[in-house]
Design a protein around this motif. Sequence first.
Motif, PDB file in Angstrom:
ATOM      1  N   GLY A   1       0.805  -1.211   0.000  1.00 47.86           N
ATOM      2  CA  GLY A   1       0.000   0.000   0.000  1.00 47.86           C
ATOM      3  C   GLY A   1       0.835   1.256   0.000  1.00 47.86           C
ATOM      4  O   GLY A   1       0.452   2.280  -0.581  1.00 47.86           O
ATOM      5  N   GLY A   2       2.009   1.196   0.641  1.00 41.49           N
ATOM      6  CA  GLY A   2       2.895   2.354   0.655  1.00 41.49           C
ATOM      7  C   GLY A   2       3.544   2.592  -0.691  1.00 41.49           C
ATOM      8  O   GLY A   2       3.578   3.712  -1.196  1.00 41.49           O
ATOM      9  N   SER A   3       4.047   1.523  -1.304  1.00 39.38           N
ATOM     10  CA  SER A   3       4.672   1.622  -2.623  1.00 39.38           C
ATOM     11  C   SER A   3       4.830   0.223  -3.185  1.00 39.38           C
ATOM     12  O   SER A   3       5.741  -0.514  -2.771  1.00 39.38           O
ATOM     13  N   ALA A   4       3.987  -0.148  -4.112  1.00 39.29           N
ATOM     14  CA  ALA A   4       4.045  -1.491  -4.690  1.00 39.29           C
ATOM     15  C   ALA A   4       5.373  -1.760  -5.414  1.00 39.29           C
ATOM     16  O   ALA A   4       5.952  -2.839  -5.257  1.00 39.29           O
ATOM     17  N   PRO A   5       5.899  -0.799  -6.219  1.00 37.78           N
ATOM     18  CA  PRO A   5       7.177  -1.063  -6.882  1.00 37.78           C
ATOM     19  C   PRO A   5       8.317  -1.303  -5.887  1.00 37.78           C
ATOM     20  O   PRO A   5       9.147  -2.201  -6.093  1.00 37.78           O
ATOM     21  N   SER A   6       8.358  -0.511  -4.822  1.00 41.84           N
ATOM     22  CA  SER A   6       9.405  -0.703  -3.816  1.00 41.84           C
ATOM     23  C   SER A   6       9.245  -2.038  -3.116  1.00 41.84           C
ATOM     24  O   SER A   6      10.222  -2.738  -2.834  1.00 41.84           O
ATOM     25  N   ALA A   7       7.991  -2.409  -2.816  1.00 39.67           N
ATOM     26  CA  ALA A   7       7.742  -3.695  -2.168  1.00 39.67           C
ATOM     27  C   ALA A   7       8.180  -4.846  -3.065  1.00 39.67           C
ATOM     28  O   ALA A   7       8.769  -5.829  -2.601  1.00 39.67           O
ATOM     29  N   ARG A   8       7.912  -4.719  -4.363  1.00 44.51           N
ATOM     30  CA  ARG A   8       8.301  -5.765  -5.306  1.00 44.51           C
ATOM     31  C   ARG A   8       9.821  -5.913  -5.366  1.00 44.51           C
ATOM     32  O   ARG A   8      10.349  -7.036  -5.487  1.00 44.51           O
ATOM     33  N   GLN A   9      10.519  -4.806  -5.257  1.00 44.98           N
ATOM     34  CA  GLN A   9      11.984  -4.843  -5.327  1.00 44.98           C
ATOM     35  C   GLN A   9      12.611  -5.567  -4.149  1.00 44.98           C
ATOM     36  O   GLN A   9      13.711  -6.113  -4.271  1.00 44.98           O
ATOM     37  N   VAL A  10      11.940  -5.591  -3.012  1.00 44.34           N
ATOM     38  CA  VAL A  10      12.505  -6.280  -1.844  1.00 44.34           C
ATOM     39  C   VAL A  10      11.904  -7.680  -1.680  1.00 44.34           C
ATOM     40  O   VAL A  10      12.043  -8.307  -0.630  1.00 44.34           O
ATOM     41  N   GLY A  11      11.245  -8.173  -2.725  1.00 48.43           N
ATOM     42  CA  GLY A  11      10.804  -9.556  -2.730  1.00 48.43           C
ATOM     43  C   GLY A  11       9.391  -9.826  -2.272  1.00 48.43           C
ATOM     44  O   GLY A  11       9.015 -10.992  -2.077  1.00 48.43           O
ATOM     45  N   VAL A  12       8.591  -8.789  -2.092  1.00 48.54           N
ATOM     46  CA  VAL A  12       7.198  -8.996  -1.678  1.00 48.54           C
ATOM     47  C   VAL A  12       6.385  -9.506  -2.860  1.00 48.54           C
ATOM     48  O   VAL A  12       6.425  -8.907  -3.943  1.00 48.54           O
ATOM     49  N   PRO A  13       5.630 -10.598  -2.698  1.00 50.01           N
ATOM     50  CA  PRO A  13       4.791 -11.107  -3.800  1.00 50.01           C
ATOM     51  C   PRO A  13       3.542 -10.242  -3.972  1.00 50.01           C
ATOM     52  O   PRO A  13       2.474 -10.536  -3.444  1.00 50.01           O
ATOM     53  N   VAL A  14       3.668  -9.175  -4.716  1.00 51.19           N
ATOM     54  CA  VAL A  14       2.623  -8.165  -4.820  1.00 51.19           C
ATOM     55  C   VAL A  14       1.342  -8.740  -5.443  1.00 51.19           C
ATOM     56  O   VAL A  14       0.244  -8.542  -4.932  1.00 51.19           O
ATOM     57  N   VAL A  15       1.485  -9.452  -6.553  1.00 50.62           N
ATOM     58  CA  VAL A  15       0.315  -9.974  -7.254  1.00 50.62           C
ATOM     59  C   VAL A  15      -0.462 -10.938  -6.360  1.00 50.62           C
ATOM     60  O   VAL A  15      -1.685 -10.823  -6.192  1.00 50.62           O
ATOM     61  N   ARG A  16       0.238 -11.906  -5.792  1.00 44.02           N
ATOM     62  CA  ARG A  16      -0.430 -12.897  -4.943  1.00 44.02           C
ATOM     63  C   ARG A  16      -1.099 -12.241  -3.744  1.00 44.02           C
ATOM     64  O   ARG A  16      -2.225 -12.584  -3.376  1.00 44.02           O
ATOM     65  N   SER A  17      -0.422 -11.261  -3.141  1.00 44.12           N
ATOM     66  CA  SER A  17      -0.963 -10.605  -1.959  1.00 44.12           C
ATOM     67  C   SER A  17      -2.239  -9.838  -2.286  1.00 44.12           C
ATOM     68  O   SER A  17      -3.228  -9.898  -1.542  1.00 44.12           O
ATOM     69  N   LYS A  18      -2.243  -9.125  -3.398  1.00 44.87           N
ATOM     70  CA  LYS A  18      -3.438  -8.351  -3.754  1.00 44.87           C
ATOM     71  C   LYS A  18      -4.599  -9.259  -4.144  1.00 44.87           C
ATOM     72  O   LYS A  18      -5.759  -8.968  -3.832  1.00 44.87           O
ATOM     73  N   VAL A  19      -4.305 -10.339  -4.825  1.00 48.65           N
ATOM     74  CA  VAL A  19      -5.367 -11.298  -5.163  1.00 48.65           C
ATOM     75  C   VAL A  19      -5.994 -11.842  -3.881  1.00 48.65           C
ATOM     76  O   VAL A  19      -7.225 -11.961  -3.772  1.00 48.65           O
ATOM     77  N   LEU A  20      -5.172 -12.167  -2.906  1.00 45.45           N
ATOM     78  CA  LEU A  20      -5.686 -12.674  -1.630  1.00 45.45           C
ATOM     79  C   LEU A  20      -6.525 -11.625  -0.905  1.00 45.45           C
ATOM     80  O   LEU A  20      -7.529 -11.952  -0.269  1.00 45.45           O
ATOM     81  N   LEU A  21      -6.129 -10.369  -0.995  1.00 44.66           N
ATOM     82  CA  LEU A  21      -6.911  -9.300  -0.361  1.00 44.66           C
ATOM     83  C   LEU A  21      -8.288  -9.168  -1.005  1.00 44.66           C
ATOM     84  O   LEU A  21      -9.293  -8.982  -0.312  1.00 44.66           O
ATOM     85  N   PHE A  22      -8.339  -9.260  -2.331  1.00 43.94           N
ATOM     86  CA  PHE A  22      -9.637  -9.208  -3.017  1.00 43.94           C
ATOM     87  C   PHE A  22     -10.481 -10.434  -2.655  1.00 43.94           C
ATOM     88  O   PHE A  22     -11.709 -10.322  -2.498  1.00 43.94           O
ATOM     89  N   MET A  23      -9.852 -11.573  -2.515  1.00 44.92           N
ATOM     90  CA  MET A  23     -10.577 -12.759  -2.094  1.00 44.92           C
ATOM     91  C   MET A  23     -11.098 -12.600  -0.662  1.00 44.92           C
ATOM     92  O   MET A  23     -12.168 -13.115  -0.319  1.00 44.92           O
ATOM     93  N   GLY A  24     -10.351 -11.860   0.139  1.00 46.11           N
ATOM     94  CA  GLY A  24     -10.794 -11.611   1.511  1.00 46.11           C
ATOM     95  C   GLY A  24     -12.055 -10.771   1.567  1.00 46.11           C
ATOM     96  O   GLY A  24     -12.972 -11.054   2.358  1.00 46.11           O
ATOM     97  N   THR A  25     -12.149  -9.743   0.734  1.00 42.30           N
ATOM     98  CA  THR A  25     -13.378  -8.932   0.721  1.00 42.30           C
ATOM     99  C   THR A  25     -14.558  -9.756   0.210  1.00 42.30           C
ATOM    100  O   THR A  25     -15.684  -9.619   0.703  1.00 42.30           O
ATOM    101  N   ALA A  26     -14.310 -10.620  -0.759  1.00 43.99           N
ATOM    102  CA  ALA A  26     -15.386 -11.470  -1.275  1.00 43.99           C
ATOM    103  C   ALA A  26     -15.859 -12.458  -0.214  1.00 43.99           C
ATOM    104  O   ALA A  26     -17.062 -12.708  -0.073  1.00 43.99           O
ATOM    105  N   ALA A  27     -14.916 -13.019   0.540  1.00 46.50           N
ATOM    106  CA  ALA A  27     -15.289 -13.956   1.607  1.00 46.50           C
ATOM    107  C   ALA A  27     -16.093 -13.251   2.688  1.00 46.50           C
ATOM    108  O   ALA A  27     -17.055 -13.815   3.233  1.00 46.50           O
TER     109      ALA A  27
END
Length: 349
Positions: free
Chosen positions: A223-249
């Motif tokens: 949420g702070g900076s997706a490009p920066s998070a991606r550079q340090v190894g954060v799985p941005v795509v998977r994390s956001k997909v899970l967040l959307f699945m969380g709102t649906a659940a």
Amino acid sequence: MTTAGQQAATASSAPGRVGLLARLVARPELGSLLGAGLVLTFFSLISGQFLSTLGAATWLDDSATLGIAAVAVALLMIGGEFDLSVGVMTASSALITSLLAVYAGWNVWAALAAALAFALAVGALNGWLVMRTGLPSFIVTLGTFLALQGLNLGVTRLVTGTVQVSGIREADGYTQAGYLFASTVQVGGAPFPVSILWWVAVTAAASALLVRTRFGNWVFAIGGSAPSARQVGVPVVRSKVLLFMGTAAAAWLVGAINLLRYTTVQAGQGVGLEFQFIIAAVIGGCLMTGGYGSAVGASIGALIFGMARQGIVFARWNSDWFMLFLGAMLISAVLVNNTVRRRTERVRG
């Protein structure tokens, strides 16, 4: 010697006190907590019934389902995205459950599982489309909102000839499912719905997820900076997909609670709830820009929402005043949140 010792003790303890105060002021839910106290005090003075057992059951009941979804929406907002389809999804999941149970003869538990699978699939699709196309989540989920609204109305009318489904009370498995999702507990002679316990459980689980797990750190970083998070190894795509699945659940859970409690569902219900969920999250301390907020704050925001809506009823005012109150609360929350965020950055800097 005594004076010098007292001065030394004061000097050594002052940074601790200042540090504690700074941490408290920097908490994103502080503004909503103060707001909840003010709303509670105000309506308690206006109406003597507001703080009665029955009164508390009423506004906690109003806050519960709103709070469940608002907490999930808050996590998504902290991750820098929005979901405008979550309100309609509460109706979609309830309609799937009721259609399968009433017209297809499914057991209620199997129908609930199918509805949950559908909700998770839509949530995953929302997240995948946002990340794959690069389109704003506002646009993607607005499209999902319209598609689900059309499906709700079209399929329900096609199967039933009307725009509502009822009769789930006679379906196999309703008694057990109703006990889990729609029962009440008598406290002081007033019925407290089990949805309040679901609300507390969802808030506790989401809060622990945010502050005690690696995934929670990823959410704030994305949420702070997706490009920066991606550079340090954060799985941005998977994390956001899970967040959307969380709102649906969360939408599925709200839909299940409402369906099993009222035993009927309208094809057009749920429209507009998505804005209430977002407003509750913002009142609770989330920023529209992402990277900041808390699950507890969103839950308190829902509590303010419920207390205000029912407080106006207890005060015997025209319900039209609620929208004025809500608008004032939203603007105040945005101003407070920005102030707290700037102070937090100074403290950390």
